[in-house]
Design a protein around this motif. Structure first.
Motif, PDB file in Angstrom:
ATOM      1  N   SER A 248      34.604  27.802 -17.971  1.00 17.13           N
ATOM      2  CA  SER A 248      34.977  27.943 -19.367  1.00 17.13           C
ATOM      3  C   SER A 248      36.493  27.853 -19.454  1.00 17.13           C
ATOM      4  O   SER A 248      37.188  27.949 -18.442  1.00 17.13           O
ATOM      5  N   PRO A 249      37.006  27.646 -20.682  1.00 18.49           N
ATOM      6  CA  PRO A 249      38.459  27.540 -20.825  1.00 18.49           C
ATOM      7  C   PRO A 249      39.193  28.784 -20.338  1.00 18.49           C
ATOM      8  O   PRO A 249      40.390  28.715 -20.086  1.00 18.49           O
ATOM      9  N   ALA A 250      38.496  29.919 -20.204  1.00 13.05           N
ATOM     10  CA  ALA A 250      39.171  31.123 -19.719  1.00 13.05           C
ATOM     11  C   ALA A 250      39.852  30.868 -18.371  1.00 13.05           C
ATOM     12  O   ALA A 250      40.871  31.474 -18.057  1.00 13.05           O
ATOM     13  N   MET A 251      39.275  29.946 -17.581  1.00 12.79           N
ATOM     14  CA  MET A 251      39.910  29.620 -16.294  1.00 12.79           C
ATOM     15  C   MET A 251      41.293  29.008 -16.500  1.00 12.79           C
ATOM     16  O   MET A 251      42.123  29.031 -15.606  1.00 12.79           O
ATOM     17  N   LEU A 252      41.499  28.396 -17.678  1.00 11.74           N
ATOM     18  CA  LEU A 252      42.763  27.710 -17.958  1.00 11.74           C
ATOM     19  C   LEU A 252      43.782  28.607 -18.660  1.00 11.74           C
ATOM     20  O   LEU A 252      44.889  28.174 -18.945  1.00 11.74           O
ATOM     21  N   SER A 253      43.409  29.824 -18.976  1.00  9.64           N
ATOM     22  CA  SER A 253      44.283  30.651 -19.815  1.00  9.64           C
ATOM     23  C   SER A 253      45.519  31.095 -19.034  1.00  9.64           C
ATOM     24  O   SER A 253      45.510  31.140 -17.814  1.00  9.64           O
TER      25      SER A 253
ATOM     26  N   VAL C  25      13.348  53.151 -16.105  1.00  8.90           N
ATOM     27  CA  VAL C  25      13.941  51.858 -16.422  1.00  8.90           C
ATOM     28  C   VAL C  25      15.446  51.990 -16.310  1.00  8.90           C
ATOM     29  O   VAL C  25      16.036  52.918 -16.849  1.00  8.90           O
ATOM     30  N   LYS C  26      16.043  51.048 -15.592  1.00  5.64           N
ATOM     31  CA  LYS C  26      17.501  51.068 -15.452  1.00  5.64           C
ATOM     32  C   LYS C  26      18.078  49.892 -16.229  1.00  5.64           C
ATOM     33  O   LYS C  26      17.709  48.749 -15.993  1.00  5.64           O
ATOM     34  N   VAL C  27      18.947  50.212 -17.175  1.00  7.23           N
ATOM     35  CA  VAL C  27      19.522  49.198 -18.046  1.00  7.23           C
ATOM     36  C   VAL C  27      20.985  48.982 -17.690  1.00  7.23           C
ATOM     37  O   VAL C  27      21.731  49.937 -17.517  1.00  7.23           O
ATOM     38  N   GLY C  28      21.382  47.732 -17.558  1.00  7.72           N
ATOM     39  CA  GLY C  28      22.793  47.419 -17.358  1.00  7.72           C
ATOM     40  C   GLY C  28      23.382  46.901 -18.657  1.00  7.72           C
ATOM     41  O   GLY C  28      22.912  45.904 -19.190  1.00  7.72           O
ATOM     42  N   MET C  29      24.382  47.605 -19.168  1.00  7.27           N
ATOM     43  CA  MET C  29      25.026  47.143 -20.397  1.00  7.27           C
ATOM     44  C   MET C  29      26.383  46.540 -20.056  1.00  7.27           C
ATOM     45  O   MET C  29      27.254  47.209 -19.509  1.00  7.27           O
ATOM     46  N   ILE C  30      26.519  45.244 -20.373  1.00  8.65           N
ATOM     47  CA  ILE C  30      27.795  44.556 -20.153  1.00  8.65           C
ATOM     48  C   ILE C  30      28.378  44.318 -21.529  1.00  8.65           C
ATOM     49  O   ILE C  30      27.790  43.608 -22.342  1.00  8.65           O
ATOM     50  N   THR C  31      29.514  44.911 -21.825  1.00  7.15           N
ATOM     51  CA  THR C  31      30.072  44.712 -23.153  1.00  7.15           C
ATOM     52  C   THR C  31      31.589  44.825 -23.095  1.00  7.15           C
ATOM     53  O   THR C  31      32.153  45.160 -22.059  1.00  7.15           O
ATOM     54  N   THR C  32      32.233  44.493 -24.209  1.00 11.22           N
ATOM     55  CA  THR C  32      33.696  44.410 -24.203  1.00 11.22           C
ATOM     56  C   THR C  32      34.309  45.733 -24.618  1.00 11.22           C
ATOM     57  O   THR C  32      34.168  46.144 -25.763  1.00 11.22           O
ATOM     58  N   LEU C  33      34.943  46.419 -23.683  1.00 16.96           N
ATOM     59  CA  LEU C  33      35.503  47.738 -23.977  1.00 16.96           C
ATOM     60  C   LEU C  33      37.015  47.765 -23.859  1.00 16.96           C
ATOM     61  O   LEU C  33      37.644  48.801 -24.093  1.00 16.96           O
ATOM     62  N   SER C  34      37.627  46.636 -23.477  1.00 18.62           N
ATOM     63  CA  SER C  34      39.092  46.622 -23.435  1.00 18.62           C
ATOM     64  C   SER C  34      39.584  45.302 -24.011  1.00 18.62           C
ATOM     65  O   SER C  34      38.834  44.344 -24.113  1.00 18.62           O
ATOM     66  N   GLY C  35      40.850  45.274 -24.399  1.00 16.47           N
ATOM     67  CA  GLY C  35      41.433  44.063 -24.967  1.00 16.47           C
ATOM     68  C   GLY C  35      41.186  43.972 -26.461  1.00 16.47           C
ATOM     69  O   GLY C  35      40.666  44.884 -27.089  1.00 16.47           O
ATOM     70  N   GLY C  36      41.556  42.827 -27.020  1.00 13.75           N
ATOM     71  CA  GLY C  36      41.537  42.657 -28.469  1.00 13.75           C
ATOM     72  C   GLY C  36      40.173  42.781 -29.105  1.00 13.75           C
ATOM     73  O   GLY C  36      40.045  43.193 -30.253  1.00 13.75           O
ATOM     74  N   GLY C  37      39.095  42.425 -28.390  1.00 15.74           N
ATOM     75  CA  GLY C  37      37.755  42.449 -28.984  1.00 15.74           C
ATOM     76  C   GLY C  37      36.998  43.728 -28.710  1.00 15.74           C
ATOM     77  O   GLY C  37      35.782  43.802 -28.924  1.00 15.74           O
ATOM     78  N   ASP C  66      32.654  47.196 -18.517  1.00 14.39           N
ATOM     79  CA  ASP C  66      33.519  46.437 -19.415  1.00 14.39           C
ATOM     80  C   ASP C  66      33.684  45.002 -18.900  1.00 14.39           C
ATOM     81  O   ASP C  66      34.089  44.800 -17.762  1.00 14.39           O
ATOM     82  N   ASP C  67      33.374  44.012 -19.756  1.00 21.62           N
ATOM     83  CA  ASP C  67      33.518  42.614 -19.326  1.00 21.62           C
ATOM     84  C   ASP C  67      34.887  42.038 -19.668  1.00 21.62           C
ATOM     85  O   ASP C  67      35.158  40.874 -19.368  1.00 21.62           O
ATOM     86  N   GLN C  68      35.749  42.808 -20.310  1.00 23.74           N
ATOM     87  CA  GLN C  68      37.101  42.376 -20.684  1.00 23.74           C
ATOM     88  C   GLN C  68      37.096  41.098 -21.524  1.00 23.74           C
ATOM     89  O   GLN C  68      38.098  40.411 -21.611  1.00 23.74           O
ATOM     90  N   GLN C  69      35.969  40.742 -22.075  1.00 25.19           N
ATOM     91  CA  GLN C  69      35.806  39.525 -22.865  1.00 25.19           C
ATOM     92  C   GLN C  69      36.072  38.270 -22.025  1.00 25.19           C
ATOM     93  O   GLN C  69      36.442  37.230 -22.551  1.00 25.19           O
ATOM     94  N   LYS C  70      35.874  38.384 -20.709  1.00 23.18           N
ATOM     95  CA  LYS C  70      36.090  37.234 -19.830  1.00 23.18           C
ATOM     96  C   LYS C  70      34.772  36.828 -19.200  1.00 23.18           C
ATOM     97  O   LYS C  70      34.099  37.652 -18.581  1.00 23.18           O
ATOM     98  N   PRO C  71      34.399  35.539 -19.319  1.00 22.17           N
ATOM     99  CA  PRO C  71      33.109  35.098 -18.782  1.00 22.17           C
ATOM    100  C   PRO C  71      32.950  35.352 -17.288  1.00 22.17           C
ATOM    101  O   PRO C  71      31.883  35.768 -16.847  1.00 22.17           O
TER     102      PRO C  71
END
Lengths: 327, 305, 379
Positions: A248-253, C25-37, C66-71
C-alpha cells in the motif's frame, strides 16, 4: 576493530538463533518479527550505502522501498487474477517466482534512484535532505490517487510468492530466505566499501574537490552509489510486501523513510551491522513499549532522543568503540 | 470558467502562500543562522493551534487565543532549544534529522495525551466571519483577506527586523560567520535561543490562524512542514525573500493546478476520468515545479549555493 | 483501561446461569488507538467493550491492539493474534485499506472476521467469504442514502466532491446510484487536503443548489468551517462519517443543518438503542458515535452466536452468526447471502441540543437496503 567484528558475529548469530528457538518453543510470531527485522535491516543496508559510505542523507528512501513492494504486486497480482500482465505489444504473463520478482524490484528501485538521484545530487547538504523527502512525497501522492493498483487501499497478494525448492509459506523457511539475502547484501556492502569504488566514494564524501582533482567525478560516483542503495532498498521492499502479502502507499510515506533512517542511526552510521542492530532494537522497543501504553510513541521518541544525544555512534559505536573500522 | 472565478482562485492561492510563508520563514531563519534542519517545526505549528483553541474555548476570545498561541509556541521553541536543539548545532545533519524526528513523536503523542484524540474546536472570530463583496462583485471571505494582510505585514516586519535592527544585524552576522560574532562578544547562545523562539512563534501563529479554518488535530503540522520544505528549497535556503517568493509560487501553483488541470484534461477525456487524472497530477505539481527550479538553479531562486 | 497490558479478560461476577455452551471464545480486536484517526478506533473499542461488560460472559476474552492506522502493522498484529494468541475471531478494523490487508489472509486461515466498520466492495462482491461478516454496512450504503434523499431535500443540481482515492471514488459512484437530480460539478480533492477555498469558489460558480461531500475526519472539519464562512450557503449533504458525534463538536455551529446519510442515530427509537445511548454516556461521559454503535452491535451479535453454538464447530458457529439473533441498536437487522446487513437507511440532520451538537433523524432514505455487489458474490 576486533570488538566490532566479534559484535557483528554475535548479532548475526543472535538473529539466526532467536527464530530457531521460537520454532522449538512453538512461538511462530517471533519468527515473523525476526523476519521483519531482517527485511528492515536489508532496507537499512541499502540506505547505509548512501548515508554511511556516500554521506548522502536521503529522507526519501521510502520511495525505493515502496517501488520494490509495488514491483512485487504488479507482477504477482495478474497471476492471482488469472490475467496476463500485459497484452501489447507482446503478451507477458505475471509471475509468482521470487527470483524474478527480486530482479524486477532491484531494477525498479535502481531506476527510480537513478532518476531521483540525478536531480537531487545537483544539490547537497540540507537541500538534498529536503529534495529527497519531497520526491518521496510526490510518489506517495501518486500512489494514493492512481487507481490501477488499489490506490490508498493497496493490493493484497493472498498467497506468498514461491522460491524454487522452498516452502515460503512456512515462517521459518521464509525467514531463512530473508536472512540469506540480508547476509549476501552485507557481504556485498563490505566488499563494496573496500573496493576501488568504495575508496572513490569515501573520497567524494570527505573531500569532493580533491577527488575532482584526481580525475574522479564526485557526481557520477555518488550517483552510482545512490542507485545501488536504491536497488537494495527496492529489494527489501519486495520482501516486505511478501512478508505482509500486501502493498500500500503507506510503504511510500515519509514516516517510512524516517524509520529506515532511524534503524541506520540507532545501530550506527557506516557500521556494517548498524542497520541490523538498529532494526532489531527498533522492533524490540516498538513491541515492548506498545505492550504497556497507548502513548508508547512518546516514550519511543524520548528513547530516540536520548540515544542520539548521549549515545553517539549508535548501538555498535557505544559497545564497540567510537572509531569506524578501517582494517 | 469566468474571469471572476480565476481572480478568486488567485486570491486563494495568495492566501495559501502567505500562510506557508509564516511556516517557511521560521525554518529558513533557523537554518540560515544555526545551520539546523528542524523536522519538528510542524509540531510547533500544532502547538500554536492547540494553544489557541484551548484558550479560545476557555475565555471565549479568539484574540486571547492568538496571543496564547504566540506565547506557547515561543515558549515551546525556547524550551526545546535549551534542552535539545543546542546540543545539535555542532552535529551533522543526520543527527539533527533523527533528533527532530524524535521530537515530532514526543510532541504529537504528548499533545494527544494532554488533549485527547478528538479534534478541538476553533472558529473564526465573529468580527471577521462571513464574506465581503470585492470590487467586481466577487464574494470573498473576510477572514482570508485578513490572513493575506497579516501574512504580508509579518513579511514586511521580518524584512525590517533583519535589515534595520540590531538583532537583525546580529542574525545576518551569525549567518555569515558564527565564530567571528562570538569573538566580538555577542552572546551567541542567547541569540540562537531568540532566533529559534522567533521561528517557533511564527509557526505557532500560522497554526492558530490556519487552525480557525481547518481541523485542530494531532499530526496537522507534518503536511505543512513538507510543503514548507518545498518552499524553501525553491526559494533558496536561508533567504527570507526566497521563502516569500517560494511560498506564493507554491500557493498559486497548487491552488490553480487543482482548479485548472481537471478542466484541461476535460478537453480530451471523459469528465470522470479527467477529474481523477487531473487531481492526481495536481497533487504532484508543486514537486514538479521544485524539480524544474532545481534543474535551472540548484541553489533555489534566491539561494547562495 | 488502557494502562497496563491491553489484555482485557471480561471476567464478570454475574456469570450467566444456564449457559448451554461453555466453550471459551477469544477475540482479537485490531483497531486504531493512536495517531490522527484514534478517535474512531477508541469509539469502536468502547462500544464493543460496553456490550461485553454488560453481558458479563466469562467465556469471552478480548485482546486489543493498536494498528496505528498502518496496514503493515495491522497485518503483523493479525499474524501475532492468530499464530501466538490463538484467537478464534478478529474484529475492530476501522479503515478499508487495513481491512483489505488483513481480512483475506485471516479468513484464508479459517478465522472469522466480524467487521465493525470498513466493508469495501471487493469483500462484498467477488471477494466475499463464508467467514467474513460485515455488521456495519457495505461502504457504499451511507452514500446511497444521501443520494436517494438528496432530491427529496430539494437538491436537483448537485455539486459532488470526494478525495481522490478508492473510497472517495466509490463514494461518488454510490451517491449517483440513487440520485435522481443532475450532477453539475464533480471534483476530486487531495487526500488530507486542509484548504478548500478553491473548491468552494468552484461550487459558488457552478450554479448548483446543493453539495454532496465525502470528506472523512479532519478534511470534513476543515471544509465545513471554510464553507460556512464563505457564505455560499447551499444545503450540504454527506455520509454520516463526515458528520458524526466524534467530529461535529469540532465543526461547531457551522455543522448545524447539514444532512447526512446513516444507518444509525442516537435518537433512533427502539429499546436496545435507548439502553445503549444511556449506558454509553454513563460509562464514558460522552455520546456514542456510529462507530461505537457498530462496535456494540458486533459484540452483541458475537454473544448471541456464542449462546447457540461452539466456536470450535465453525459451520454451526457460522450458522448462528447468520441468524443475527440479537437486539440491534438499529432495530430490524438481518444478513443477506453475502453476509452484509439488510437494514433501513436514514438521513439525519445535525442539530444543537443545549451545549452539544448531535444528530436527529429527518427521514428514511431507503428501506431494507442490501448492497450493490450482491450478485457478484458466489457463495
Amino acid at each position: 576493530m576486533r570488538r566490532e567484528a566479534i559484535l557483528n558475529a554475535a548479532i548475526a548469530i543472535a538473529l539466526l538463533a532467536v527464530p530457531l528457538a521460537a520454532q522449538a518453543m512453538g512461538e511462530p510470531f517471533v519468527i515473523t518479527l525476526a523476519t521483519k527485522v531482517a527485511i528492515l535491516a536489508l532496507a537499512g543496508v541499502g540506505l547505509n550505502i548512501a548515508l554511511g559510505l556516500g554521506g548522502m542523507v536521503s529522507l526519501g528512501h521510502a520511495a525505493f522501498f515502496g517501488i520494490g513492494g509495488y514491483a512485487m504486486a504488479v507482477l504477482a497480482a495478474p497471476v492471482q487474477a488469472y490475467e496476463p500482465l500485459m497484452t501489447w505489444p507482446v503478451e507477458v504473463a505475471g509471475t509468482k517466482s521470487m527470483p524474478i520478482i527480486w530482479l524486477a524490484a532491484t531494477l525498479a528501485g535502481g531506476l527510480a534512484a537513478l532518476a531521483i538521484g540525478a536531480l537531487s545530487l545537483r544539490t547537497s547538504g540540507v537541500y538534498f535532505i529536503m529534495i529527497t523527502l519531497a520526491f518521496g512525497q510526490m510518489l506517495y501522492y501518486f500512489a494514493i490517487s492512481w487507481p490501477a493498483y488499489g490506490g490508498e487501499d493497496g493490493l493484497s497478494i493472498y498467497v506468498r510468492n514461491g522460491f524454487p525448492g522452498l516452502n515460503t509459506l512456512e515462517p521459518l523457511q521464509f525467514f531463512a530466505l530473508c536472512y540469506g539475502v540480508l547476509m549476501v547484501a552485507l557481504l556485498f556492502s563490505r566488499v563494496l566499501a573496500r573496493s576501488r569504488f568504495g575508496l572513490a566514494l569515501a573520497g567524494a564524501r570527505q573531500n569532493p574537490l580533491r577527488s575532482a582533482a584526481l580525475g574522479i567525478r564526485p557526481y557520477s560516483v555518488k550517483l552510482t552509489a545512490f542507485v545501488i542503495s536504491g536497488a537494495i532498498t527496492g529489494l527489501a521492499g519486495a520482501l516486505f510486501a511478501d512478508l505482509n502479502r500486501f502493498v500500500s502507499p503507506a510503504m511510500l510515506s515519509w514516516q517510512t523513510s524516517g524509520e529506515i533512517m532511524v534503524f541506520v542511526i540507532l545501530g550506527g552510521v557506516a557500521r556494517l551491522f548498524g542497520p541490523v542492530a538498529g532494526a532489531a532494537l527498533f522492533i524490540l522497543l516498538e513491541h515492548w513499549l506498545g505492550g504497556f501504553s497507548e502513548y508508547w510513541k512518546l516514550f519511543l521518541g524520548l528513547a530516540l532522543l536520548g540515544i542520539v544525544l548521549f549515545a553517539r555512534g549508535g548501538l555498535i559505536g557505544t559497545i564497540a568503540g567510537r572509531e569506524v573500522a578501517h582494517d | 470558467m469566468s474571469a471572476m472565478l480565476l481572480i478568486e482562485q488567485v486570491l486563494n492561492g495568495l492566501q495559501y502562500g502567505v500562510m506557508l510563508f509564516l511556516m517557511a520563514a521560521g525554518l529558513t531563519l533557523v537554518f540560515g543562522v544555526m545551520g539546523l534542519i528542524n523536522l519538528a517545526h510542524g509540531a510547533l505549528f500544532m502547538v500554536g493551534a492547540f494553544a489557541c483553541a484551548s484558550v479560545a474555548a476557555a475565555t471565549g476570545s479568539f484574540w486571547l487565543g492568538l496571543a496564547a498561541s504566540l506565547a506557547a509556541a515561543a515558549a515551546a521553541g525556547a524550551i526545546v532549544e535549551l534542552t535539545v536543539i543546542r546540543r545539535l548545532y555542532a552535529r551533522d545533519h543526520l543527527d539533527q534529522v533523527l533528533a527532530t524526528f524524535a521530537l515530532i513523536l514526543v510532541f504529537s503523542e504528548g499533545t494527544r495525551w494532554l488533549f485527547g484524540s478528538f479534534p478541538l474546536y476553533l472558529d473564526i472570530p465573529p468580527a471577521l466571519a462571513g464574506p465581503v463583496t470585492l470590487p467586481g462583485g466577487i464574494d470573498y471571505p473576510l477572514y482570508r483577506l485578513v490572513l493575506i494582510g497579516i501574512g504580508l505585514a509579518i513579511a514586511g516586519g521580518l524584512f525590517w527586523l533583519i535589515g534595520r535592527t540590531r538583532l537583525g544585524i546580529r542574525i545576518r552576522a551569525g549567518e555569515a560567520d558564527r565564530e567571528m560574532i562570538a569573538a566580538l562578544g555577542v552572546d551567541i547562545s542567547r541569540l540562537y535561543t531568540i532566533v529559534f523562539a522567533l521561528g517557533a512563534a511564527l509557526a505557532g501563529l500560522a497554526g492558530a490562524l490556519v487552525g480557525a479554518l481547518q481541523s485542530v488535530q494531532v499530526g496537522m503540522g507534518e503536511p505543512v512542514l513538507i510543503l514548507a520544505f518545498v518552499v524553501i528549497v525553491i526559494g533558496g535556503i536561508g533567504s527570507i525573500k526566497g521563502a516569500l517568493v517560494g511560498a506564493i509560487l507554491v500557493g498559486l501553483t497548487d491552488t490553480l493546478g487543482r482548479f485548472l488541470l481537471p478542466v484541461l484534461f476535460g478537453a480530451f477525456m471523459p469528465p470522470s476520468q479527467a477529474t481523477t487524472v487531473g487531481a492526481a497530477l495536481a497533487s504532484m505539481l508543486i514537486y514538479i515545479l521544485m524539480a524544474g527550479v532545481l534543474v535551472v538553479r540548484p541553489g533555489g531562486l534566491f539561494g547562495r549555493a | 483501561m488502557n494502562a497496563s497490558k491491553s489484555l482485557l479478560v471480561a471476567a464478570a461476577a454475574l456469570a450467566m446461569a444456564g449457559m448451554a455452551q461453555a466453550e471459551p471464545v477469544k477475540v482479537g480486536m485490531i483497531t486504531t488507538l493512536s495517531g490522527g484517526g484514534a478517535s474512531l478506533g477508541i469509539d469502536t473499542r468502547d462500544g464493543f467493550m460496553l456490550a461485553v461488560k454488560r453481558a458479563g460472559n466469562p467465556d469471552l476474552e478480548v485482546v486489543i491492539e493498536d494498528d496505528q492506522q498502518k496496514p503493515d502493522i495491522a497485518v503483523q498484529i493479525a499474524d501475532k493474534m492468530i499464530q501466538s494468541e490463538k484467537v478464534d475471531l478478529l474484529t475492530g478494523i476501522v479503515w478499508s485499506n487495513l481491512a483489505m490487508a488483513v481480512v483475506p489472509a485471516a479468513t484464508a486461515q479459517g478465522k472469522f472476521y466480524l467487521s465493525t466498520n470498513a466493508a469495501p466492495s471487493a469483500l462484498a462482491g467477488k471477494g466475499c467469504n463464508p467467514n467474513y461478516f460485515s455488521v456495519s454496512y457495505q461502504n457504499d450504503n451511507l452514500h446511497e442514502a444521501a443520494g436517494a434523499y438528496a432530491a427529496k431535500a430539494g437538491i436537483t443540481k448537485a455539486f459532488i466532491m470526494a478525495p481522490n482515492y478508492p473510497a472517495g471514488q466509490d463514494s461518488l459512484a454510490g451517491f449517483k446510484r440513487f440520485y435522481e437530480g443532475e450532477v453539475v460539478g464533480e471534483v476530486y480533492t487531495q487526500l488530507g487536503q486542509t484548504d478548500y477555498a478553491g473548491e468552494i469558489a468552484q461550487i459558488r460558480a457552478s450554479g448548483a443548489d446543493g453539495v454532496f461531500i465525502f470528506l472523512p475526519g479532519g478534511m470534513g472539519i476543515s471544509f465545513v468551517k471554510q464553507y460556512a464562512d464563505s457564505g455560499v450557503g447551499l444545503q450540504l449533504i454527506g455520509p454520516a462519517f463526515s458528520f458524526d458525534q466524534s467530529i461535529i463538536q469540532a465543526m461547531g455551529d457551522a455543522a448545524v443543518g447539514v444532512l447526512n446519510g446513516a444507518n444509525w442515530s442516537p435518537d433512533l427509537d427502539n429499546a436496545a438503542n435507548a439502553a445503549f445511548v444511556a449506558g454509553f454516556a454513563e460509562e464514558y461521559g460522552r455520546l456514542p458515535s456510529v462507530y461505537a454503535a457498530y462496535g456494540y452491535d458486533t459484540a452483541n451479535l458475537l454473544l448471541s452466536a456464542m449462546g447457540k453454538a461452539s466456536v470450535t464447530d465453525a459451520d454451526a458457529f457460522r450458522a448462528a452468526l447468520r441468524e443475527a439473533d440479537f437486539d440491534s441498536v438499529r432495530g430490524e437487522f438481518a444478513f443477506n447471502a453475502s453476509q452484509h446487513p439488510i437494514q433501513d437507511l436514514y438521513v439525519r440532520e445535525v442539530v444543537r441540543d443545549g451545549d452539544i451538537l448531535t444528530n436527529r433523524i429527518v427521514g428514511v432514505a431507503i428501506e431494507d437496503r442490501g448492497h450493490a455487489y450482491e450478485d457478484e458474490c458466489k457463495m
